[in-house]
Design an enzyme around this catalytic site. Sequence first.
Site: not given
Ligand SMILES: [Zn+2]
Length: 533
Positions: A172, A345
Amino acid sequence: MAVRFEDEMLILDAGMGFPEETAYGVDVCIPDFDFLEEYREYITAIVLTHGHEDHLGALPYILKKFNVPVYCSHFTAGLAESKLEEHGLTGDTLIHRVAPRDVVDIGAFSVEFIRVSHSLIDCFSLAIKTPVGTIIHTGDYKVDETPVIGEPIDLRSFRRYGQEGVLALLSDSTNATVPGRTPSERAVIPAFQEIFSEAHGRIIVAAFASSIHRLQIVLDVAQQFDRRVCVLGRSMQKNVEVADRLGYLDTPENLLVSLNEAKQMSDDEIVFLVTGSQGESRAALSQMATQSYKGLTIEEGDTVVLSARIIPGNERLISRMIGNIYKRGANIIEEKRRLVHVSGHASQEDIKIMTEAVRPKFVVPIHGEYRMLFRHKEFVKNHLGYAESNIVLIENGDVLELDGEHAAVVNRREIGRTFIDETGFEEIESETVKQRKQMAYEGIVTLIVIVNAETGELESPPEIVPRGVRGFDTTNGHIKDAQRIVAAAISGASRETLRDESLLKEHVRIELKRFIQRLTGARPVILPVVRQI
Ligand SMILES: [Zn+2]
């Protein structure tokens, strides 16, 4: 993303996105799945990392084309099922619910589901063992040791794979430009407690409907300050219902109240949990700020909390909404004023923890814009000692080949987008979107021509009605010139053209189009109507 070994293929996630530019009435878009046609016989399963729309939203559409089993967590399955229900697909789909550390053999692959933390709950990274090595797909994650709901990220499993050897880490990149660690979901609790202790009137909290940890925090703090909670907005109500039914939310009895009950209560007894943090005009918060939402309007004395980040592109809508809320005399608290939102994130230090745990041979940044992928690459190179040759940047459509020793992009496919009309769940042809765009930018001209079927002569002057065409309107005499052009086109047309309505239509359309373009530079949509009498 799809992962293929010989004649077997897994699909990892199936998300929807928002068109970058205004697509005139199109709310969302999904990948054009046509490129998967040639692998039709190979596709064995769809594996979902978590339930956010950009990972799950296209599931009904891909299942309509490729009906294969789906593997996902219990909560993701809850969201998937309500989505499939809307599309009338329940009963046709096989959904396997898996728990963290479950290992599932799917043909040549074996997939372990590893628990990760994120703004949503019940999220996974995937460790996929293939005949050429193990690849780990992080999904969306952050390293949160104290989530509000559920267990922390399972770093132990990542380290176990690191010791066994990992070929590639697909990781990510959404927050790869952000230094430091991403704060825990719990980090917003003190700000909420402060806000609740200071507020004397109603409190209205807008958050993403999918931020389940955040919803739980609002429920907890409301209870602490003797307030009841009323949930408003379709997606918010749906997510609360699913999370509550599956036992993820802790909702003491009588905490949640209906809108009617809420209206009976005094201002310091109620919290509204609403959709619309992005200023969406049809969502609850915006409507409360401009007119009313089911009889509710924002008033003086209200405290509005925007507990969400600004998604790039929404700045103007949000700014206008905040202005409207101030006009109503309410107080508004957003991310910049107090810590009422944290990201879901991985920031750079989270990426470091993940990469050092997994110690992959190759790092492949995924998720996010190219700028973020690039910064992810730079970070891994400069701070984790990876050689440039062991980091692969890929974009949509790239075919990355891993043979255990090398990693290289061997092919680049053109992947189109399919536009979706959310009201009817229908695909909109890209030609339709193109026409809408042309009409918006260049305007439209209707042309009505009536000809005598016997003689092929005009029965009356052609009727030309422009709308929104720059430099071509009823005031400047251009219409008369255009009528002459059309009349000349008809008298000069061949017998064959005159006999065939569709040929004649195309003939006059092209003549008028050329004339307007020559005259004004505009290229409007021209709608010819030809009648023979
Ligand atoms: Zn997500």
